[in-house]
Design a protein around this motif. Structure first.
Motif, PDB file in Angstrom:
ATOM      1  N   UNK A   7      39.143 -48.523   0.746  1.00 60.93           N
ATOM      2  CA  UNK A   7      37.837 -49.151   0.900  1.00 60.93           C
ATOM      3  C   UNK A   7      37.992 -50.664   0.855  1.00 60.93           C
ATOM      4  N   UNK A   8      37.322 -51.372   1.769  1.00 62.81           N
ATOM      5  CA  UNK A   8      37.227 -52.829   1.724  1.00 62.81           C
ATOM      6  C   UNK A   8      35.776 -53.210   1.931  1.00 62.81           C
ATOM      7  N   UNK A   9      35.249 -54.038   1.035  1.00 59.81           N
ATOM      8  CA  UNK A   9      33.881 -54.517   1.172  1.00 59.81           C
ATOM      9  C   UNK A   9      33.728 -55.258   2.495  1.00 59.81           C
ATOM     10  N   UNK A  10      32.516 -55.283   3.025  1.00 56.09           N
ATOM     11  CA  UNK A  10      32.281 -55.897   4.343  1.00 56.09           C
ATOM     12  C   UNK A  10      32.601 -57.396   4.363  1.00 56.09           C
ATOM     13  N   UNK A  11      32.614 -58.056   3.213  1.00 62.43           N
ATOM     14  CA  UNK A  11      32.937 -59.489   3.173  1.00 62.43           C
ATOM     15  C   UNK A  11      34.429 -59.754   2.997  1.00 62.43           C
ATOM     16  N   UNK A  12      35.212 -58.724   2.760  1.00 56.52           N
ATOM     17  CA  UNK A  12      36.666 -58.892   2.596  1.00 56.52           C
ATOM     18  C   UNK A  12      37.309 -59.138   3.959  1.00 56.52           C
ATOM     19  N   UNK A  13      38.402 -59.918   3.950  1.00 55.68           N
ATOM     20  CA  UNK A  13      39.153 -60.184   5.175  1.00 55.68           C
ATOM     21  C   UNK A  13      40.526 -59.546   5.027  1.00 55.68           C
ATOM     22  N   UNK A  14      40.835 -58.633   5.936  1.00 62.95           N
ATOM     23  CA  UNK A  14      42.123 -57.935   5.926  1.00 62.95           C
ATOM     24  C   UNK A  14      42.838 -58.312   7.221  1.00 62.95           C
ATOM     25  N   UNK A  15      43.899 -59.100   7.105  1.00 66.23           N
ATOM     26  CA  UNK A  15      44.631 -59.532   8.295  1.00 66.23           C
ATOM     27  C   UNK A  15      45.486 -58.400   8.856  1.00 66.23           C
ATOM     28  N   UNK A  16      45.828 -58.512  10.141  1.00 62.39           N
ATOM     29  CA  UNK A  16      46.710 -57.543  10.781  1.00 62.39           C
ATOM     30  C   UNK A  16      48.083 -57.578  10.106  1.00 62.39           C
ATOM     31  N   UNK A  17      48.730 -56.430  10.084  1.00 62.13           N
ATOM     32  CA  UNK A  17      50.090 -56.363   9.554  1.00 62.13           C
ATOM     33  C   UNK A  17      50.169 -56.053   8.077  1.00 62.13           C
ATOM     34  N   UNK A  18      49.032 -55.806   7.419  1.00 65.13           N
ATOM     35  CA  UNK A  18      49.033 -55.428   6.002  1.00 65.13           C
ATOM     36  C   UNK A  18      49.242 -53.922   5.878  1.00 65.13           C
ATOM     37  N   UNK A  19      49.807 -53.523   4.766  1.00 59.88           N
ATOM     38  CA  UNK A  19      49.895 -52.100   4.453  1.00 59.88           C
ATOM     39  C   UNK A  19      49.116 -51.890   3.164  1.00 59.88           C
ATOM     40  N   UNK A  20      48.118 -51.002   3.222  1.00 64.23           N
ATOM     41  CA  UNK A  20      47.245 -50.762   2.080  1.00 64.23           C
ATOM     42  C   UNK A  20      47.230 -49.270   1.793  1.00 64.23           C
ATOM     43  N   UNK A  21      47.531 -48.925   0.539  1.00 66.52           N
ATOM     44  CA  UNK A  21      47.670 -47.528   0.155  1.00 66.52           C
ATOM     45  C   UNK A  21      46.351 -46.799  -0.026  1.00 66.52           C
ATOM     46  N   UNK A  22      46.452 -45.493   0.006  1.00 66.22           N
ATOM     47  CA  UNK A  22      45.296 -44.612  -0.131  1.00 66.22           C
ATOM     48  C   UNK A  22      44.610 -44.806  -1.473  1.00 66.22           C
ATOM     49  N   UNK A  23      43.272 -44.827  -1.451  1.00 61.52           N
ATOM     50  CA  UNK A  23      42.487 -44.920  -2.674  1.00 61.52           C
ATOM     51  C   UNK A  23      42.321 -46.333  -3.208  1.00 61.52           C
ATOM     52  N   UNK A  24      42.876 -47.324  -2.536  1.00 56.68           N
ATOM     53  CA  UNK A  24      42.739 -48.719  -2.974  1.00 56.68           C
ATOM     54  C   UNK A  24      41.355 -49.236  -2.609  1.00 56.68           C
ATOM     55  N   UNK A  25      40.814 -50.115  -3.479  1.00 50.29           N
ATOM     56  CA  UNK A  25      39.508 -50.741  -3.248  1.00 50.29           C
ATOM     57  C   UNK A  25      39.679 -52.251  -3.250  1.00 50.29           C
ATOM     58  N   UNK A  26      39.091 -52.895  -2.245  1.00 52.90           N
ATOM     59  CA  UNK A  26      39.163 -54.352  -2.101  1.00 52.90           C
ATOM     60  C   UNK A  26      37.724 -54.856  -2.048  1.00 52.90           C
TER      61      UNK A  26
END
Length: 193
Positions: A7-26
């Motif tokens: 999950x990432x909040x709508x105001x969060x910025x996630x750049x291309x090329x990141x790896x984010x694991x299952x169940x993580x919250x940003x």
């Protein structure tokens, strides 16, 4: 940006090329930069910056207003308190580019860093150590060490559950919450059971 895995909040910025694991919250206003790796079941608080090539293990808790700079690696179960600070260059200058001089900082499994603490780059924080709020860490920290002050000084030992360990005449201590038994030998703490 949310996915079926994290999950990432709508105001969060996630750049291309990141790896984010299952169940993580940003959460709100956080920025995860390229080539960073975030493990499973992490919680990234509000207004957090995760710079390129940072690695966070599983179940890492990052509280609000923390910047994790290139060169930082956090193993599993690390806790980073509100507004704590990492550095990544020993002698920064605005007019001199030193991106090739980033130093590595390793935060080992189960370590906790209190609110407003500062971690000077190039050091390792040992497993299950506890860094008190406002502490300035200027050197290596042993496993299970309790560090406070500016500059940080060791004032004791803590258990995996974060309780102060009081060693008896046999150099053994019991965690009040878990019942785990620890030994102190040659200024190193080991968990026995």
């Amino acid at each position: 940006m949310s996915s079926e895995f994290f999950f990432a909040h709508s105001t969060a910025v996630i750049d291309d090329g990141c790896k984010i694991g299952e169940g993580t919250k940003i959460w709100h206003f956080s920025h995860v930069m390229p080539d960073s790796i975030i493990g499973e079941k992490c919680n990234i608080g509000q207004n957090v910056v995760i710079s390129p090539k940072v690695k966070l293990g599983n179940n890492v808790k990052v509280q609000n207003n923390v910047s994790i700079y290139t060169g930082v690696i956090c193993e599993d179960d690390v806790f980073l308190g509100p507004s704590m600070v990492f550095t990544n260059i020993i002698n920064p200058r605005s007019a001199i580019v030193r991106r090739d001089n980033y130093q590595k900082t390793l935060v080992k499994k189960g370590a906790s860093v209190g609110a407003n603490a500062t971690i000077i780059c190039g050091n390792t924080l040992g497993e299950y150590c506890l860094i008190g709020a406002g502490t300035v860490v200027t050197r290596e920290v042993p496993n299970f060490a309790l560090i406070v002050g500016n500059p940080g000084k060791q004032i004791g030992w803590v258990s995996e559950y974060g309780h102060r360990l009081l060693f008896d005449e046999n150099n053994e201590a019991v965690c009040l919450e878990s019942g785990q038994i620890y030994s102190l030998d040659n200024n190193k703490v080991l968990r026995l059971k």
